[in-house]
Design an enzyme around this catalytic site. Structure first.
Site, mmCIF file in Angstrom:
data_model
loop_
_atom_site.group_PDB
_atom_site.id
_atom_site.type_symbol
_atom_site.label_atom_id
_atom_site.label_comp_id
_atom_site.label_asym_id
_atom_site.label_seq_id
_atom_site.Cartn_x
_atom_site.Cartn_y
_atom_site.Cartn_z
ATOM 1 C CB SER A 141 -2.151 2.272 -0.880
ATOM 2 O OG SER A 141 -2.051 1.053 -1.129
ATOM 3 C CE1 TYR A 159 -7.004 2.241 1.974
ATOM 4 C CE2 TYR A 159 -5.590 0.879 0.103
ATOM 5 C CZ TYR A 159 -5.784 1.582 1.465
ATOM 6 O OH TYR A 159 -4.696 1.767 1.945
#
Ligand code: NAP
Length: 236
Positions: A141, A159
């Site tokens: 990401s 995350y």
């Protein structure tokens, strides 16, 4: 003479993973659609069957026994793996800013996105080594970029840390395998409308899947040990 590339996509039952499976089928691969729940995996594989040769493979990142069984099945049925596409991941409830993120949620993110993906990679690497020119793609990401994180207010500590750690796996594994034909890269989808974010993302799952598919099909002169999005290379 059977010469289709064999691919495994983890978390292939929905979202970006489902579209990665579709893209690899359209590229002519035989695809194992990994999913931790048999009913969901079988349904997704049935839905995609018109697109090509796809079959469900039960695979839970959190279960070493599941990974060993899945690798043994692939070894039996194919004898090698051309493309390992590490897509499965979570956005743990309770994650957030460093001052308030639940430690348990940060642990969950690291457990699945980093340690779970590491376990999958270790389970299937022997089969990737047996392919003529293996490709390993880790779906990371932009939030995993330390550089971009220093310039944005993303506030999802667990995350982001898990994807930064995943990028470290990409870098170190690419280095370890530098004398082989295997290429290891991180793909960074943009903000994509999936369950992961309550479908708030602005890109379609097909758009989110595009860079991972490209990296899975890299030619021999393609890069290794990189991270990139659909618009080009990203900084670590
Ligand atoms: P999603 O729709 O929630 O799909 C996640 C997939 O991962 C599901 O198939 C899920 O299975 C699977 N999964 C989760 N934990 C697992 C485990 N322990 N074992 C096996 N499978 C597991 O989310 P998505 O957005 O498509 O996410 C796919 C990847 O893209 C993730 O790595 C995510 O971090 C990354 N990504 C997403 C975005 C975005 O904006 N959506 C942006 C950048 C990167 P179940 O259906 O059983 O839960």
């Amino acid at each position: 003479m059977e010469n289709k590339k064999i691919a495994l996509v983890t978390g292939g039952n929905k979202g970006i993973g489902l579209e990665i499976v579709r893209g690899l089928l359209r590229a002519g691969c035989r695809v194992y659609l990994g999913a931790r729940e048999a009913a969901k995996g079988q349904q997704a594989a049935a839905d995609l069957a018109p697109e090509g040769e796809v079959q469900f493979l039960e695979l839970d990142l959190a279960s070493q026994a599941s990974l060993a069984a899945a690798a043994a099945q692939l070894q039996r049925e194919e004898g090698h793996l051309d493309i390992l596409l590490n897509n499965a991941g979570i956005n743990a409830a309770g994650d957030g800013l460093p001052s308030t993120a639940a430690v348990r949620s940060v642990e969950e993110a690291l457990q699945t996105n980093f340690l779970g993906t590491l376990a999958v990679t270790q389970a299937f690497l022997p089969l990737v080594r047996l392919a003529a020119a293996g490709r390993i793609v880790n779906v990371s990401s932009p939030l995993g970029s330390l550089t971009l994180s220093s310039q944005n207010d993303w506030g999802l500590l667990g995350y982001s840390a898990s994807k930064a750690a995943l990028n470290m796996l990409t870098i170190q594994l690419a280095h370890e395998l530098r004398d082989t034909a295997i290429k290891v890269n991180s793909a960074a989808p943009g903000y994509t409308a999936t369950d992961l974010n309550g479908f708030a993302g602005t890109d379609t799952p097909a758009q989110g899947a595009a860079e991972a598919i490209r990296l899975a099909l890299l030619p021999a002169d393609g890069p290794t040990g990189t991270t990139s999005s659909a618009t080009g290379p990203l900084p670590w």
